[in-house]
Write a protein that holds these residues in place. Structure first.
Motif, PDB file in Angstrom:
ATOM      1  N   LEU A 108      63.914  44.131 -99.325  1.00 44.79           N
ATOM      2  CA  LEU A 108      62.497  43.798 -99.405  1.00 44.79           C
ATOM      3  C   LEU A 108      62.128  43.273-100.790  1.00 44.79           C
ATOM      4  O   LEU A 108      61.337  42.325-100.914  1.00 44.79           O
ATOM      5  CB  LEU A 108      61.644  45.016 -99.057  1.00 44.79           C
ATOM      6  CG  LEU A 108      61.687  45.476 -97.598  1.00 44.79           C
ATOM      7  CD1 LEU A 108      60.964  46.813 -97.437  1.00 44.79           C
ATOM      8  CD2 LEU A 108      61.058  44.429 -96.683  1.00 44.79           C
ATOM      9  N   ARG A 109      62.691  43.872-101.813  1.00 40.33           N
ATOM     10  CA  ARG A 109      62.423  43.398-103.175  1.00 40.33           C
ATOM     11  C   ARG A 109      62.840  41.943-103.345  1.00 40.33           C
ATOM     12  O   ARG A 109      62.182  41.157-104.021  1.00 40.33           O
ATOM     13  CB  ARG A 109      63.154  44.277-104.192  1.00 40.33           C
ATOM     14  CG  ARG A 109      62.588  45.677-104.328  1.00 40.33           C
ATOM     15  CD  ARG A 109      63.410  46.538-105.264  1.00 40.33           C
ATOM     16  NE  ARG A 109      63.382  46.053-106.647  1.00 40.33           N
ATOM     17  CZ  ARG A 109      63.866  46.731-107.686  1.00 40.33           C
ATOM     18  NH1 ARG A 109      64.424  47.932-107.488  1.00 40.33           N
ATOM     19  NH2 ARG A 109      63.807  46.236-108.899  1.00 40.33           N
ATOM     20  N   ASP A 110      63.950  41.580-102.699  1.00 43.99           N
ATOM     21  CA  ASP A 110      64.497  40.235-102.851  1.00 43.99           C
ATOM     22  C   ASP A 110      63.838  39.203-101.928  1.00 43.99           C
ATOM     23  O   ASP A 110      63.697  38.040-102.304  1.00 43.99           O
ATOM     24  CB  ASP A 110      66.003  40.238-102.566  1.00 43.99           C
ATOM     25  CG  ASP A 110      66.809  40.972-103.630  1.00 43.99           C
ATOM     26  OD1 ASP A 110      66.272  41.183-104.736  1.00 43.99           O
ATOM     27  OD2 ASP A 110      67.965  41.327-103.350  1.00 43.99           O
ATOM     28  N   GLU A 111      63.459  39.620-100.708  1.00 42.16           N
ATOM     29  CA  GLU A 111      63.131  38.632 -99.682  1.00 42.16           C
ATOM     30  C   GLU A 111      61.724  38.717 -99.087  1.00 42.16           C
ATOM     31  O   GLU A 111      61.250  37.742 -98.507  1.00 42.16           O
ATOM     32  CB  GLU A 111      64.149  38.732 -98.525  1.00 42.16           C
ATOM     33  CG  GLU A 111      65.601  38.674 -98.949  1.00 42.16           C
ATOM     34  CD  GLU A 111      65.962  37.380 -99.670  1.00 42.16           C
ATOM     35  OE1 GLU A 111      65.236  36.380 -99.497  1.00 42.16           O
ATOM     36  OE2 GLU A 111      66.957  37.372-100.417  1.00 42.16           O
ATOM     37  N   ALA A 112      61.084  39.843 -99.147  1.00 40.65           N
ATOM     38  CA  ALA A 112      59.803  39.996 -98.446  1.00 40.65           C
ATOM     39  C   ALA A 112      58.659  39.324 -99.193  1.00 40.65           C
ATOM     40  O   ALA A 112      58.722  39.113-100.415  1.00 40.65           O
ATOM     41  CB  ALA A 112      59.498  41.476 -98.246  1.00 40.65           C
ATOM     42  N   LYS A 117      55.782  43.590 -98.819  1.00 36.82           N
ATOM     43  CA  LYS A 117      56.173  44.604 -99.790  1.00 36.82           C
ATOM     44  C   LYS A 117      55.091  45.674 -99.915  1.00 36.82           C
ATOM     45  O   LYS A 117      55.393  46.882 -99.914  1.00 36.82           O
ATOM     46  CB  LYS A 117      56.433  43.968-101.150  1.00 36.82           C
ATOM     47  CG  LYS A 117      57.672  43.100-101.218  1.00 36.82           C
ATOM     48  CD  LYS A 117      57.780  42.436-102.594  1.00 36.82           C
ATOM     49  CE  LYS A 117      58.948  41.481-102.642  1.00 36.82           C
ATOM     50  NZ  LYS A 117      59.044  40.763-103.938  1.00 36.82           N
ATOM     51  N   ALA A 118      53.854  45.237-100.014  1.00 34.74           N
ATOM     52  CA  ALA A 118      52.758  46.189-100.168  1.00 34.74           C
ATOM     53  C   ALA A 118      52.693  47.142 -98.985  1.00 34.74           C
ATOM     54  O   ALA A 118      52.542  48.363 -99.152  1.00 34.74           O
ATOM     55  CB  ALA A 118      51.434  45.438-100.327  1.00 34.74           C
ATOM     56  N   ALA A 119      52.836  46.604 -97.775  1.00 38.03           N
ATOM     57  CA  ALA A 119      52.716  47.438 -96.571  1.00 38.03           C
ATOM     58  C   ALA A 119      53.925  48.358 -96.394  1.00 38.03           C
ATOM     59  O   ALA A 119      53.769  49.572 -96.160  1.00 38.03           O
ATOM     60  CB  ALA A 119      52.562  46.542 -95.342  1.00 38.03           C
ATOM     61  N   LEU A 120      55.123  47.807 -96.527  1.00 30.38           N
ATOM     62  CA  LEU A 120      56.326  48.602 -96.245  1.00 30.38           C
ATOM     63  C   LEU A 120      56.657  49.555 -97.382  1.00 30.38           C
ATOM     64  O   LEU A 120      57.119  50.678 -97.146  1.00 30.38           O
ATOM     65  CB  LEU A 120      57.497  47.669 -95.943  1.00 30.38           C
ATOM     66  CG  LEU A 120      57.366  46.941 -94.602  1.00 30.38           C
ATOM     67  CD1 LEU A 120      58.382  45.806 -94.483  1.00 30.38           C
ATOM     68  CD2 LEU A 120      57.554  47.925 -93.444  1.00 30.38           C
TER      69      LEU A 120
END
Length: 405
Positions: A108-112, A117-120
């Motif tokens: 997620l850090r790399d691709e979202a 990111k905020a939601a997950l």
């Protein structure tokens, strides 16, 4: 042994947020201490480490790698590796359960997107655990994807069957890969419970027996489009592979340390000296002392390379991240993985040799160390690590990019 337990799913518990390295290591030691109490019994009877896993989440260890801008601990990769090493020394099955949780955080850090990111990450910070949907069953290799995400009148629906689904049985959000209607691979985050999602612990490996790394079946599971993250092209530089492998290496280092400490204790308290040694205690056998010394030096070397690899990742400047940086990170972790694999296998085998025949008695459960080491180190062949390292230093060839290098 096949276990299908829908009732095992539990709502997430309130979780602390850890922003200090010392606090994280203190929490990891508390989890390890709890896990060590019944580790032999759990392995023998295949009982899940639910109490220790719950403590892991409640203390806040699940969010230590979530960036602080999203409410997480924002701690270093060195701390993450040490947390996994400490816990895996007590119970590597417990160490492996959140392994993919952290790999997915990195993904997620790399691709979202920022919104994703905020939601997950908010879910992670509030105690939710990610679980791996696993690669496909019966495919040519682990990267071949057969699961499909099809559009329907009420939204995208996912159908497929996965295996090696470590952590899924204990997860609040199951994450898996599928091919959409446009032929693109996407990563789907599926909150539990979800209609059409079935998780079955039919894992029967000789080691890592309580990871529940079995089957996930998905039949027309409705997926929120906001929780679909596109899988990037394989040539895009990222830290997903190095971070995933760093955690794998930390688990192996933990297995090695746990085996060595149990060996030392067994030599001192249980084993008898060899008749030709001419000593009253096995610990006074000079041949044994030399052998223990050799193994301990190799263990220290593996642990040192693990820390070095983590520091290489921590020193990366995201603003200057490129293919060469990604390659350097992968190689540093591969170097550590070579040694942690070797010492996990060697220390767990030497434990039985040093302890003698009585070390094989089931009441001691010492064989679990070798079974765990042999099973976990099969995750990614170390021969390919050696190849990648040699090709890098000889020919300047960057290693391939995926979660196994």
């Amino acid at each position: 042994m096949t276990i299908k337990e829908e009732n095992l799913w539990r709502a997430p518990e309130a979780a602390a947020v850890i922003t200090d390295e010392r606090q994280a290591l203190k929490a990891a030691r508390a989890v390890a201490e709890l896990a060590a109490v019944d580790a032999v019994v759990r392995d023998r009877e295949r009982l899940y480490p639910l109490e220790a896993l719950s403590l892991f989440s409640r203390l806040g260890l699940g969010s230590i790698s979530v960036p602080r801008e999203f409410g997480g601990g924002g701690l270093s990769y060195l701390t993450v590796a040490e947390v996994f090493r400490l816990i895996s020394a007590a119970d590597p099955s417990l160490g492996q359960i959140p392994q993919n949780h952290f790999g997915l955080i990195q993904y997620l850090r790399d691709e979202a997107s920022h919104e994703q990111k905020a939601a997950l990450f908010n879910k992670v910070v509030t105690g939710h655990r990610f679980g791996n949907g696993g690669p496909e069953k019966n495919t040519r290799h682990t990267r071949e994807v057969l699961a499909r995400l099809r559009q329907s009148p009420d939204g995208p629906r996912l159908t497929g069957e996965k295996f090696y689904s470590t952590g899924a049985l204990f997860a609040h959000i199951v994450v898996t890969t599928a091919i959409d209607d446009h032929g693109k691979a996407v990563l789907a985050f599926i909150p539990r419970p979800a209609e059409g999602l079935e998780i079955i612990d039919d894992w029967s490996g000789v080691g890592q027996r309580t990871t529940a790394s079995g089957t996930v079946r998905l039949h027309e599971v409705l997926v929120d489009p906001k929780w679909l993250v596109e899988v990037p092209a394989t040539d895009k530089p990222s830290l997903r592979g190095p971070v995933s492998q760093l955690i794998q290496a930390a688990i192996d280092a933990g297995i090695a340390r746990g085996a060595f400490e149990d060996a030392r204790k067994f030599i001192l308290e249980q084993s008898r000296p060899w008749i030709d040694a001419g000593v009253d205690r096995n610990a006074d056998d000079t041949q044994l002392q030399a052998d223990v010394g050799r193994i301990y030096v190799e263990l220290l070397a593996a642990e040192a390379l693990l820390k070095r690899a983590a520091r290489v990742l921590d020193e990366i400047n995201p603003a200057h991240f490129d293919a060469a940086t990604a390659a350097r990170a992968s190689i540093a972790v591969a170097e550590a993985k070579v040694l942690t694999t070797a010492i996990a296998l060697k220390a767990s085998e030497k434990l039985l040799e040093w302890g003698g025949s009585r070390a094989t008695l089931s009441q001691h459960g010492l064989d679990r160390h070798w079974r765990n080491a042999r099973t976990h180190t099969l995750h990614d062949p170390v021969r390919w690590k050696n190849h990648a390292i040699g090709n890098y230093y000889l020919n300047g060839i960057f290693p391939v990019r995926h979660a196994w290098i």
